[in-house]
Design a protein around this motif. Structure first.
Motif, PDB file in Angstrom:
ATOM      1  N   TYR A 163       0.856  -1.204   0.000  1.00 36.75           N
ATOM      2  CA  TYR A 163       0.000   0.000   0.000  1.00 36.75           C
ATOM      3  C   TYR A 163       0.885   1.245   0.000  1.00 36.75           C
ATOM      4  O   TYR A 163       0.688   2.177  -0.777  1.00 36.75           O
ATOM      5  N   ASP A 200       0.994  -2.008 -11.732  1.00 34.95           N
ATOM      6  CA  ASP A 200      -0.285  -2.749 -11.824  1.00 34.95           C
ATOM      7  C   ASP A 200      -0.127  -4.171 -11.283  1.00 34.95           C
ATOM      8  O   ASP A 200      -0.975  -4.665 -10.545  1.00 34.95           O
ATOM      9  N   GLU A 228       0.044  -4.109  -7.556  1.00 33.73           N
ATOM     10  CA  GLU A 228      -1.261  -3.756  -6.978  1.00 33.73           C
ATOM     11  C   GLU A 228      -2.242  -4.932  -7.075  1.00 33.73           C
ATOM     12  O   GLU A 228      -2.992  -5.220  -6.135  1.00 33.73           O
ATOM     13  N   GLU A 229      -2.217  -5.609  -8.213  1.00 29.19           N
ATOM     14  CA  GLU A 229      -3.108  -6.777  -8.384  1.00 29.19           C
ATOM     15  C   GLU A 229      -2.753  -7.875  -7.378  1.00 29.19           C
ATOM     16  O   GLU A 229      -3.634  -8.544  -6.825  1.00 29.19           O
ATOM     17  N   SER A 246      -4.142  -6.850  -4.028  1.00 26.57           N
ATOM     18  CA  SER A 246      -5.608  -7.033  -3.959  1.00 26.57           C
ATOM     19  C   SER A 246      -5.971  -8.509  -3.843  1.00 26.57           C
ATOM     20  O   SER A 246      -6.873  -8.878  -3.087  1.00 26.57           O
ATOM     21  N   VAL A 303      -5.426  -9.615  -0.302  1.00 30.51           N
ATOM     22  CA  VAL A 303      -6.371  -8.965   0.626  1.00 30.51           C
ATOM     23  C   VAL A 303      -7.749  -9.652   0.485  1.00 30.51           C
ATOM     24  O   VAL A 303      -8.425  -9.938   1.482  1.00 30.51           O
ATOM     25  N   ASP A 304      -8.142  -9.963  -0.754  1.00 28.57           N
ATOM     26  CA  ASP A 304      -9.439 -10.638  -0.979  1.00 28.57           C
ATOM     27  C   ASP A 304      -9.487 -12.001  -0.289  1.00 28.57           C
ATOM     28  O   ASP A 304     -10.552 -12.475   0.084  1.00 28.57           O
ATOM     29  N   SER A 335       1.030 -14.195  -4.789  1.00 28.84           N
ATOM     30  CA  SER A 335       1.101 -12.724  -4.681  1.00 28.84           C
ATOM     31  C   SER A 335       2.526 -12.294  -4.373  1.00 28.84           C
ATOM     32  O   SER A 335       3.045 -11.336  -4.953  1.00 28.84           O
TER      33      SER A 335
END
Ligand SMILES: NC(=O)C1=CN([C@@H]2O[C@H](COP(=O)(O)OP(=O)(O)OC[C@H]3O[C@@H](n4cnc5c(N)ncnc54)[C@H](OP(=O)(O)O)[C@@H]3O)[C@@H](O)[C@H]2O)C=CC1
Ligand SMILES: O=C(CO)COP(=O)(O)O
Length: 394
Positions: A193, A216, A219-220, A223, A226-227, A246
């Motif tokens: 972040y 990108d 960041e992907e 995410s 986090v999901d 990740s």
């Protein structure tokens, strides 16, 4: 992981990036068997496996059995911990592996977590012997990167060297890694972040090199995990798979860019500062990603509560506007803490004294030659203060 899809995306982006370094990445149950098949194709002898007593038990022994079945002659090097029980990527560990490498050595294999990989990466880069990665825990994003953070004379510096030629992560091994290591891996990801934020600031305000694709990808990856935080916290097979992938994507993003800007901003610089202080005092090391989980909350809060109200002191109107928008888009630090706790992180994993936090907020930006909002704030406000003092004196 689908390397061909990633290669196609890199080609389509038309960005001038470093080549994707790995031939094969497997994150799956049974990956150790695939690792043995890959290694057997590379070399029938001259293979040096580097592990320590824990990681030997976690994956090394099974890998060795698979290699024997394939007829591969592999030699072991077991790293010894220091008096605190830590394996450190320092001169002693590096020399111990170097001594094991002969002219006849064809391939090194890192069996372990972040530290063992950095030791092997360094030796691999310096001796021109390729290495294969066998992660034993989803604890850091360094497995696929080119950078080896090494402790030299007590100071931690990252050397850009080599990535592994292939990586095999067995999800069963990952699921059985200590929960604190899994939570630490999530902490290293949550750090993106603020690392992505700082990189953007450096590029907008100081023309630091930037890549949309690399940002990108990072960041992907953030995410995606986090999901899946609930699964990661429960250490399900799907959870460790997403976390590992990740972390690997973040490492590949660093390798494509050639430096760690996407993955290491002020939150990492605070963590490095704390780590160097522990080395100086001879204290036991805390997990890298656990520290990054804490430093991400601290730097995020510092940006929102301390830097933002002061932003017009060190930036012009247009720059201040951009910074305010980006700081406001950072997640709430309490939400970051809640996510980390869901993944198994807690503050007790990172007992850092408030005085050390304060000291690092003052000085940690000096550890890397890179712009972050922390550095801009420190340099801008210090120069202003000196300027004000000068005006006052004259
Ligand atoms: N190259 C890069 O880009 C990056 C590098 N890093 C570096 O990585 C390092 C930290 O790595 P990290 O992974 O957090 O920690 P370590 O590699 O230091 O490992 C921490 C502990 O985990 C144990 N361990 C690992 N796997 C298992 C397992 N399956 N079962 C039981 N124990 C296990 C290790 O045992 P033992 O003590 O026996 O080894 C060790 O005690 C830092 O030095 C950091 O700078 C971090 C991010 C990126
Ligand atoms: O830890 C890293 C990314 O997670 C790399 O950080 P540095 O390049 O700052 O050592």
């Amino acid at each position: 992981m689908n390397i061909s899809a990633l290669k196609a995306r890199i080609r389509a982006s038309k960005e001038d990036l470093y080549p994707l370094p790995l031939e094969q990445i497997v994150v799956a149950e049974g990956a150790l068997r695939e690792a043995a098949a890959f290694i057997a194709k590379q070399a029938e002898s001259g293979v040096v496996l580097v592990a320590d007593s824990h990681t030997y038990k976690a994956a090394g022994r099974d890998l060795h059995d698979h290699l024997c079945q394939k007829g591969v002659k592999a030699d072991w090097h077991l790293l010894e911990p220091n008096s605190n029980g830590d394996i450190i990527a320092d001169e002693a560990s590096l020399i111990s592996v170097m001594l094991k490498v002969e002219q006849s050595t064809k391939l090194l294999v890192a069996v372990g977590a972040g530290t063992i990989h950095d030791i092997v990466r360094f030796v691999s880069g310096k001796t021109n012997k390729p290495f294969v990665s066998i992660p034993t825990a989803p604890s850091v994003d360094g497995f696929t990167s080119l950078g080896a953070p090494i402790v030299v004379q007590g100071s931690k510096k990252t050397y850009q060297l080599v990535a592994p030629i292939a990586l095999f992560a067995d999800t069963v091994v990952l699921q059985h890694a200590p929960p604190a290591l899994i939570a630490a891996g999530f902490g290293d990801m949550v750090g993106k972040y603020t690392s992505l934020f700082d990189w953007k600031i450096g590029s907008l305000l100081k023309s630091e090199a930037y890549s949309e694709l690399v940002a990108d990808l990072t960041e992907e990856a953030l995410s995606a995990c986090v999901d899946k935080v609930a699964d990661i916290g429960k250490r399900t097979s799907a959870g460790v798979q997403v976390l590992m992938e990740s972390l690997l994507t973040s490492g590949l993003a660093m390798a494509l860019f050639g430096y760690s800007h996407p993955a290491s901003g002020a939150e990492h610089h605070l963590s490095h500062y704390w780590e160097m202080e522990a080395l100086r005092l001879g204290k036991k090391q805390l997990l890298h990603g656990a520290k990054v989980g804490l430093s991400t909350q601290i730097i995020n809060r510092f940006y929102k509560n301390t830097v933002l109200p002061d932003v017009h002191r060190f930036l012009g109107d247009e720059e201040a506007k951009q910074v305010i928008a980006l700081v406001e888009a950072l997640p709430d630090p309490d939400d970051v803490k809640a996510l980390l706790e869901q993944a198994g992180w807690n503050e007790a994993l990172v007992p850092i004294a408030p005085e050390l936090v304060e000291e690092s907020l003052q000085h940690a930006y000096l550890l890397r030659d890179r712009y972050t909002l922390l550095r801009l704030y420190r340099e801008g406000t210090t120069m202003k203060k000196e300027g004000d003092a000068h005006v006052g004196r004259s």
